[in-house]
Enzyme design. Sequence first.
Site, mmCIF file in Angstrom:
data_model
loop_
_atom_site.group_PDB
_atom_site.id
_atom_site.type_symbol
_atom_site.label_atom_id
_atom_site.label_comp_id
_atom_site.label_asym_id
_atom_site.label_seq_id
_atom_site.Cartn_x
_atom_site.Cartn_y
_atom_site.Cartn_z
ATOM 1 C CE LYS A 264 -3.456 2.388 3.468
ATOM 2 N NZ LYS A 264 -3.388 2.255 4.567
ATOM 3 C CE LYS B 233 -6.605 9.620 7.942
ATOM 4 N NZ LYS B 233 -6.535 8.319 8.726
ATOM 5 C CG ASP C 254 -2.013 5.229 4.872
ATOM 6 O OD1 ASP C 254 -1.354 4.494 6.318
ATOM 7 O OD2 ASP C 254 -2.973 5.523 4.651
ATOM 8 N NE ARG D 26 -10.605 -1.519 4.247
ATOM 9 C CZ ARG D 26 -10.987 -1.579 5.537
ATOM 10 N NH1 ARG D 26 -11.929 -2.178 5.455
ATOM 11 N NH2 ARG D 26 -10.560 -1.077 6.359
#
Length: 515
Positions: free
Chosen positions: A279, A291, A302, A365
Site C-alpha cells: 500500500k 480525519k 501510510d 483496501r
Amino acid sequence: MQVTIESGFRETGKCELLAVPLAALEPARWRLPKALAALDGASGGRIAQAVAAGDFLGQPGESLLLHPAPELGAKRLVLIGLGPDESLGLEGVRALGAAAVREAALRRVARPVLLAPTSRRLKAPAVAQALAEGATLGAYRFDRYLTGEAQKQAFTVERLVLRFERAADARAARAAATAGTQLGECQNLARDLSNEPPNKLPPIALAREATRAGSEAGLRVRVLEPAELRRRGFGAMLAVAQGSANPPRLIVLEHGAPPRRAKKGKRTRRRPTICLVGKGVCFDSGGLSLKPSLSMVRMKHDMSGGAAVVGALVAVARLRLPLHVVGIVGAVENMPSGTAYRPDDVVTTLSGQTVEISNTDAEGRLVLADALAFANDEFSPAAIIDLATLTGACSVALGKWAAAVLGNHDRLAERMLAAGEASGERYWRLPLWDVHREHMRGTVGDLKQTGGRDGGTITAAAFLSQFVGDTPWIHLDIASVADTDKPTVLQPPGATGFGVRSLIELLRGWSSVKL
C-alpha cells in the site's frame, strides 16, 4: 557505512575505540572470559577492575568508557552489556552492533572496532549478519532537511571492524556480514521513503525513487500512469486518487525470470513467482471522511507498506535470490476536494467486482484490491504477500509490539511467523474465517468496503481475500509497527522500515515453504 571482518582478540592493533561486549554476572562470581584475559592484561587490568568495583554489571543497554594502558593500542575501551549469557539472542546481537556504532558516533570516532561475542548457541555467520544489520540500522538518521548547526553536529561512522576470536569464524562470517549490511541498507531505504515529507514524495516522486533504486540494483521497473490505469480498469485505485491534484502511479519492480514451461519430455528448473504488494498512500487525509487534525499527523507513513516492498525488492536483487519476485506498489494520495470519491459511491474494481463505499478513510483496501488483482492476473504467482498500514484496529489489538498476519494458507502464515522471529520482526496471527468473508457481502454492490468496528483488522483482510482467487496469500497489517515515537538503540523516531528483513528471511528459505 562499511563493515569489515578481522580475527584475533589478543592483538587488536591501534584504534581510536575498541568496543568489548560482556555478559551480565554478579561481581562476586564474575570471571573474565579466557578469550579476553590477554586483552585485559594489555589494558592494565582495567576491565577486571571496573567489574570488581561494581562500575559495570553487563546489563543490556549498559556501557562504560575506560582509558586503558598504552600497551593495548586502543585509545579507548567501551564495555557494552549483553545481559545474561543464556538469554542472548540475535536481537541482542543486533542491539550490540547498534550500541557500538552509537558509542563511536558520540565520541566522533570514524572507525571503531567491535569484538564479536562468542556463544555456543549462535554460529559466527549468524552473529556477523546480526551485528552488521544492527550497526547499519543503529547508524541511521533522517537529517537531510536539517540546516545550520544541527547539520554540522551530525557525525557518520565510516567503517565498523568486527573482530572474531578465531580465524575460521572470521572466514565464515564475511559473506554473512555483507548480507547483513545490505539488509540494513535496504531497510534504511524503506525508512527514507516513509520519512520523506508528503510535499516531497507525492506518487510521481515515489515512482521516481523506486525506479532509481530498482534500476541501480538491476531490477526491471515499470510504472503504470493514469491513462493506462483507466484503460485497464483500475477503478478502485482511481476512485481513491481522484480527489488529489497529484495523479496515481502503479509501480512494478521485477527480479529474476518467470518460470518457463518445460518442453515435452524435458524438465526445467523450478523458479516460482512470488508477488509482494504494498500500500503506497503517500498521504492520507481521510478524504471526505476527513480525519481529525491530530490523527492526520504522521499520515506520510501510510505508504510504509509500499516502502517496505521497494526495500525488499532491492534486497532481493542485491542478494541475487534464485526466485522470480515481483513488487507492486499502488501509489496514491487520499485528499478531499470537489472531485473526491464519496460515501455511498459504488466503484468497479479491476477484478470486475463492485464495492459500495461507506468510509473514504478506508482507502487502503481499495488500492490493494486492484493491486492484488493485478498481481494475480498478470503474473499467476505461486504466492502473494501484501503489506499495509491498513487498520487502526491492529494497534488496538496488538499495540506497538507486533504486526498482524492473516491469510488463506496455513503453511505460508506459519513460515511468515518463523521468519519474523528469526529476523527480530514480531508477528501475531489472527483468524480469517468464511463468516468474516460473508460479512463483507454488500447490498448495493458485490462487496461492502467496511465491516464495522468489531474485528476491524480481520474484516479488512476478509475484504482483500476476495481479490486473490485461490492463490496462496497472506496479508501483513503493519499499522501498529510502521513508525514509532519511542526511540531505541536500533530505531530512531520515525519510520521503522518494518517488513524488509522478515520478507527476505522468508524468501531466502522459500524452499521450505512447500505450498
